[in-house]
Design a protein around this motif. Structure first.
Motif, PDB file in Angstrom:
ATOM      1  N   PRO A  64      -7.922  22.454 -11.743  1.00  0.00           N
ATOM      2  CA  PRO A  64      -9.167  22.395 -11.638  1.00  0.00           C
ATOM      3  C   PRO A  64      -9.798  23.876 -12.334  1.00  0.00           C
ATOM      4  CG  PRO A  64      -9.010  22.215  -9.456  1.00  0.00           C
ATOM      5  CD  PRO A  64      -7.757  21.982 -10.084  1.00  0.00           C
ATOM      6  N   GLU A  65     -10.511  24.101 -13.338  1.00  0.00           N
ATOM      7  CA  GLU A  65     -11.169  25.275 -13.596  1.00  0.00           C
ATOM      8  C   GLU A  65     -12.371  25.875 -13.014  1.00  0.00           C
ATOM      9  OE1 GLU A  65      -9.620  27.301 -16.209  1.00  0.00           O
ATOM     10  OE2 GLU A  65      -7.902  25.934 -16.545  1.00  0.00           O
TER      11      GLU A  65
ATOM     12  N   LEU B  23     -17.946  28.747  -9.472  1.00  0.00           N
ATOM     13  CA  LEU B  23     -18.466  27.186  -9.533  1.00  0.00           C
ATOM     14  C   LEU B  23     -17.079  26.628  -9.968  1.00  0.00           C
ATOM     15  CD1 LEU B  23     -21.608  27.836 -11.575  1.00  0.00           C
ATOM     16  CD2 LEU B  23     -21.548  27.740  -9.018  1.00  0.00           C
ATOM     17  N   ALA B  24     -16.972  25.292  -9.350  1.00  0.00           N
ATOM     18  CA  ALA B  24     -15.786  24.436  -9.801  1.00  0.00           C
ATOM     19  C   ALA B  24     -16.153  23.051  -9.366  1.00  0.00           C
ATOM     20  CB  ALA B  24     -14.685  24.935  -8.869  1.00  0.00           C
ATOM     21  N   PRO B  25     -15.259  22.143 -10.103  1.00  0.00           N
ATOM     22  CA  PRO B  25     -15.374  20.812  -9.726  1.00  0.00           C
ATOM     23  C   PRO B  25     -15.123  20.505  -8.203  1.00  0.00           C
ATOM     24  CG  PRO B  25     -14.125  20.996 -12.007  1.00  0.00           C
ATOM     25  CD  PRO B  25     -14.496  22.537 -11.084  1.00  0.00           C
TER      26      PRO B  25
ATOM     27  N   PHE C  64     -19.223  22.213 -13.221  1.00  0.00           N
ATOM     28  CA  PHE C  64     -18.940  21.477 -11.927  1.00  0.00           C
ATOM     29  C   PHE C  64     -18.073  20.239 -12.156  1.00  0.00           C
ATOM     30  CE2 PHE C  64     -22.774  24.044 -10.785  1.00  0.00           C
ATOM     31  CZ  PHE C  64     -22.413  24.436  -9.548  1.00  0.00           C
ATOM     32  N   CYS C  65     -17.897  19.845 -13.707  1.00  0.00           N
ATOM     33  CA  CYS C  65     -17.322  18.558 -14.036  1.00  0.00           C
ATOM     34  C   CYS C  65     -15.765  18.973 -14.144  1.00  0.00           C
ATOM     35  CB  CYS C  65     -18.099  18.196 -15.249  1.00  0.00           C
ATOM     36  SG  CYS C  65     -19.924  17.986 -14.943  1.00  0.00           S
ATOM     37  N   PRO C  66     -15.155  17.695 -14.049  1.00  0.00           N
ATOM     38  CA  PRO C  66     -13.897  17.679 -14.638  1.00  0.00           C
ATOM     39  C   PRO C  66     -13.729  18.051 -15.986  1.00  0.00           C
ATOM     40  CG  PRO C  66     -14.452  15.425 -13.960  1.00  0.00           C
ATOM     41  CD  PRO C  66     -15.583  16.266 -13.755  1.00  0.00           C
ATOM     42  N   PRO C  67     -12.644  18.175 -16.507  1.00  0.00           N
ATOM     43  CA  PRO C  67     -12.329  18.492 -18.242  1.00  0.00           C
ATOM     44  C   PRO C  67     -12.935  17.291 -18.846  1.00  0.00           C
ATOM     45  CG  PRO C  67     -10.266  18.883 -16.979  1.00  0.00           C
ATOM     46  CD  PRO C  67     -11.127  18.241 -16.074  1.00  0.00           C
ATOM     47  N   GLU C  68     -12.976  16.077 -18.556  1.00  0.00           N
ATOM     48  CA  GLU C  68     -13.527  14.974 -19.248  1.00  0.00           C
ATOM     49  C   GLU C  68     -14.543  14.108 -18.219  1.00  0.00           C
ATOM     50  OE1 GLU C  68     -10.825  12.260 -20.866  1.00  0.00           O
ATOM     51  OE2 GLU C  68      -9.927  13.825 -22.435  1.00  0.00           O
TER      52      GLU C  68
ATOM     53  N   GLN D 178     -16.933   5.063 -12.164  1.00  0.00           N
ATOM     54  CA  GLN D 178     -18.328   4.953 -11.528  1.00  0.00           C
ATOM     55  C   GLN D 178     -18.839   3.436 -11.421  1.00  0.00           C
ATOM     56  OE1 GLN D 178     -19.726   7.695 -10.240  1.00  0.00           O
ATOM     57  NE2 GLN D 178     -18.001   8.827 -10.868  1.00  0.00           N
ATOM     58  N   GLY D 179     -17.853   2.759 -11.725  1.00  0.00           N
ATOM     59  CA  GLY D 179     -18.339   1.039 -11.484  1.00  0.00           C
ATOM     60  C   GLY D 179     -19.107   0.857 -12.797  1.00  0.00           C
ATOM     61  N   GLY D 180     -19.234  -0.554 -13.058  1.00  0.00           N
ATOM     62  CA  GLY D 180     -20.099  -1.184 -13.944  1.00  0.00           C
ATOM     63  C   GLY D 180     -19.323  -1.008 -15.416  1.00  0.00           C
ATOM     64  N   ARG D 181     -20.411  -1.088 -16.390  1.00  0.00           N
ATOM     65  CA  ARG D 181     -19.638  -1.140 -17.720  1.00  0.00           C
ATOM     66  C   ARG D 181     -18.981   0.182 -18.177  1.00  0.00           C
ATOM     67  NH1 ARG D 181     -24.868  -3.100 -21.274  1.00  0.00           N
ATOM     68  NH2 ARG D 181     -24.252  -1.124 -21.802  1.00  0.00           N
ATOM     69  N   PRO D 182     -17.841   0.170 -19.005  1.00  0.00           N
ATOM     70  CA  PRO D 182     -17.359   1.570 -19.474  1.00  0.00           C
ATOM     71  C   PRO D 182     -18.158   2.501 -19.947  1.00  0.00           C
ATOM     72  CG  PRO D 182     -15.992  -0.513 -20.287  1.00  0.00           C
ATOM     73  CD  PRO D 182     -17.374  -1.141 -19.705  1.00  0.00           C
ATOM     74  N   ALA D 183     -18.187   3.676 -19.592  1.00  0.00           N
ATOM     75  CA  ALA D 183     -18.900   4.539 -19.975  1.00  0.00           C
ATOM     76  C   ALA D 183     -18.360   5.952 -20.917  1.00  0.00           C
ATOM     77  CB  ALA D 183     -19.601   5.507 -18.664  1.00  0.00           C
ATOM     78  N   GLN D 184     -18.782   6.361 -21.665  1.00  0.00           N
ATOM     79  CA  GLN D 184     -18.284   7.060 -22.746  1.00  0.00           C
ATOM     80  C   GLN D 184     -18.084   8.518 -22.203  1.00  0.00           C
ATOM     81  OE1 GLN D 184     -20.697   8.012 -26.202  1.00  0.00           O
ATOM     82  NE2 GLN D 184     -19.274   8.879 -27.309  1.00  0.00           N
ATOM     83  N   LEU D 185     -16.868   9.026 -22.357  1.00  0.00           N
ATOM     84  CA  LEU D 185     -16.349  10.244 -21.852  1.00  0.00           C
ATOM     85  C   LEU D 185     -16.678  11.321 -22.688  1.00  0.00           C
ATOM     86  CD1 LEU D 185     -12.737   9.274 -20.359  1.00  0.00           C
ATOM     87  CD2 LEU D 185     -14.910  10.293 -19.092  1.00  0.00           C
ATOM     88  N   PHE D 186     -16.989  12.523 -22.381  1.00  0.00           N
ATOM     89  CA  PHE D 186     -17.352  14.000 -23.006  1.00  0.00           C
ATOM     90  C   PHE D 186     -16.553  15.031 -22.516  1.00  0.00           C
ATOM     91  CE2 PHE D 186     -20.969  11.020 -23.422  1.00  0.00           C
ATOM     92  CZ  PHE D 186     -21.261  11.234 -24.998  1.00  0.00           C
ATOM     93  N   ARG D 187     -16.576  16.088 -23.317  1.00  0.00           N
ATOM     94  CA  ARG D 187     -16.040  17.389 -22.884  1.00  0.00           C
ATOM     95  C   ARG D 187     -17.035  18.269 -23.075  1.00  0.00           C
ATOM     96  NH1 ARG D 187     -14.207  20.277 -27.065  1.00  0.00           N
ATOM     97  NH2 ARG D 187     -13.418  19.073 -28.884  1.00  0.00           N
ATOM     98  N   ALA D 188     -16.777  19.626 -22.401  1.00  0.00           N
ATOM     99  CA  ALA D 188     -17.930  20.604 -22.809  1.00  0.00           C
ATOM    100  C   ALA D 188     -17.728  21.163 -24.216  1.00  0.00           C
ATOM    101  CB  ALA D 188     -17.728  21.770 -21.726  1.00  0.00           C
ATOM    102  N   GLY D 189     -18.639  21.309 -25.064  1.00  0.00           N
ATOM    103  CA  GLY D 189     -18.649  21.950 -26.255  1.00  0.00           C
ATOM    104  C   GLY D 189     -18.533  23.319 -26.419  1.00  0.00           C
TER     105      GLY D 189
END
Length: 251
Positions: free
Chosen positions: A80-81, A109-111, A178-182, A226-237
Motif C-alpha cells: 500500500p502506498e 495518509l494511506a489506505p 486513502f484508496c487502494p490502487p483500483e 461491495q455487494g450488489g451489481r458490479p461497479a466500475q473500477l478507477f485509478r487516480a488520474g
C-alpha cells in the motif's frame, strides 16, 4: 551583537507522525501507548528524536517503522502506498517536561492498513477514531471507553493534521491516497464521508468526480466486493488540483 553560546542552550528535535487511514467507514489515527516516562501509560502520536546523522524525512520513516512495524513506501516499492508530507513545527518551550524540544510533525495518509505492531518505547499501538482521540477528557469515545487526553501537545498536532486532510481533499486529489490502487466511486465517496464526517449524495458525488478532468481514470474492470451489481473500477488520474473544488458541506 557577538554570539554568546550561553544564551542559546541546547535543544532536541523530534518528529511526530499523524498517520491517518479509513477503517470501518471512520477516519482513524495511529496512537501508541507510551511505555516510558514522561506520560508513561498515556496515548500519544508515534514519533521520536531525530538522530544527528539523518534528515527529517528519514527520521519520520524510521520512527514509523520502529514504533509500529509499518513502513512509509517510496516510489517503486510494493504494498500500500502512503502519502507523506510535513505538517507543521511545534516549539512551545514547555511542550516537553524533559528539555526544550522542537517537533516537526508529518502527515501520513494511506489506505486501510493492517493492525500495527508495537516497538521502540511504545507499550501498545492501535488505530483509534480521531473523534475518540480528540474528545474532551473524561467523555466516552466512539468505542465506549473513557477518553484521556493525549500526551504532550499531541491533541493539537492531531487536530491540525485532521484539518489539513479535510481541507486538502477539497481542492486536490489527496483523497485517493486513502484508496487502494483500483477503487470504485462508492469507495472514494466513503473516504470523503469518513474524513469530513458527513453523508454525501451518491449521484451528485459520482457526477462531480467523474466529470473532473484528470481526477479519475477508468481501469476497464469491475468489482462486486461491495455487494450488489458490479461497479466500475478507477485509478487516480494525473490531476493534482481539482477545478472546481469539491467543497465540503456545511454542518
Amino acid at each position: 551583537m557577538p554570539y554568546d553560546p550561553s544564551a542559546f542552550p541546547p535543544f532536541a528535535v523530534t518528529v511526530d507522525l499523524v498517520v491517518l487511514t479509513v477503517r470501518r467507514h471512520a477516519l482513524c489515527a495511529l496512537a501508541v501507548r507510551r511505555g516510558e516516562p514522561p506520560y508513561q501509560g498515556r496515548w500519544a502520536l508515534p514519533g521520536g528524536f531525530v538522530r544527528a546523522d539523518e534528515d527529517l524525512a528519514a527520521a519520520a520513516a524510521r520512527e514509523l517503522n520502529e514504533e509500529t512495524g509499518l513502513r512509509a513506501h517510496e516510489p517503486g516499492s510494493t504494498g500500500p502506498e502512503a502519502h507523506l508530507e510535513q505538517l507543521a513545527t511545534y516549539g512551545d518551550p514547555d511542550r516537553d517536561p524533559r528539555m526544550r524540544v522542537v517537533s516537526v510533525a508529518h502527515l501520513v495518509l494511506a489506505p486501510d492498513l493492517p493492525s500495527p505492531t508495537a516497538g521502540g518505547d511504545a507499550h501498545s499501538v492501535r488505530w483509534a477514531p480521531v473523534e475518540t482521540l480528540l474528545a474532551p477528557a473524561g467523555s466516552a469515545g466512539r468505542e465506549g471507553e473513557q477518553v484521556a487526553p493525549l500526551a504532550f501537545d499531541h491533541a493539537r498536532i492531531l487536530g491540525d493534521g485532521v484539518e489539513r486532510a479535510r481541507s486538502k481533499i477539497e481542492y486536490s486529489s489527496l483523497a485517493t491516497a486513502f484508496c487502494p490502487p483500483e477503487f470504485t466511486v462508492g469507495e472514494l465517496r466513503r473516504v470523503y464521508e469518513a474524513v469530513w464526517g458527513v453523508a454525501l449524495d451518491p449521484r451528485n458525488f459520482h457526477r462531480k468526480v467523474t466529470g473532473t478532468p484528470g481526477f479519475l481514470v477508468p481501469t476497464g474492470g469491475t468489482t462486486t466486493r461491495q455487494g450488489g451489481r458490479p461497479a466500475q473500477l478507477f485509478r487516480a488520474g494525473g490531476a493534482t488540483l481539482l477545478n472546481p473544488p469539491m467543497l465540503r458541506p456545511e454542518v
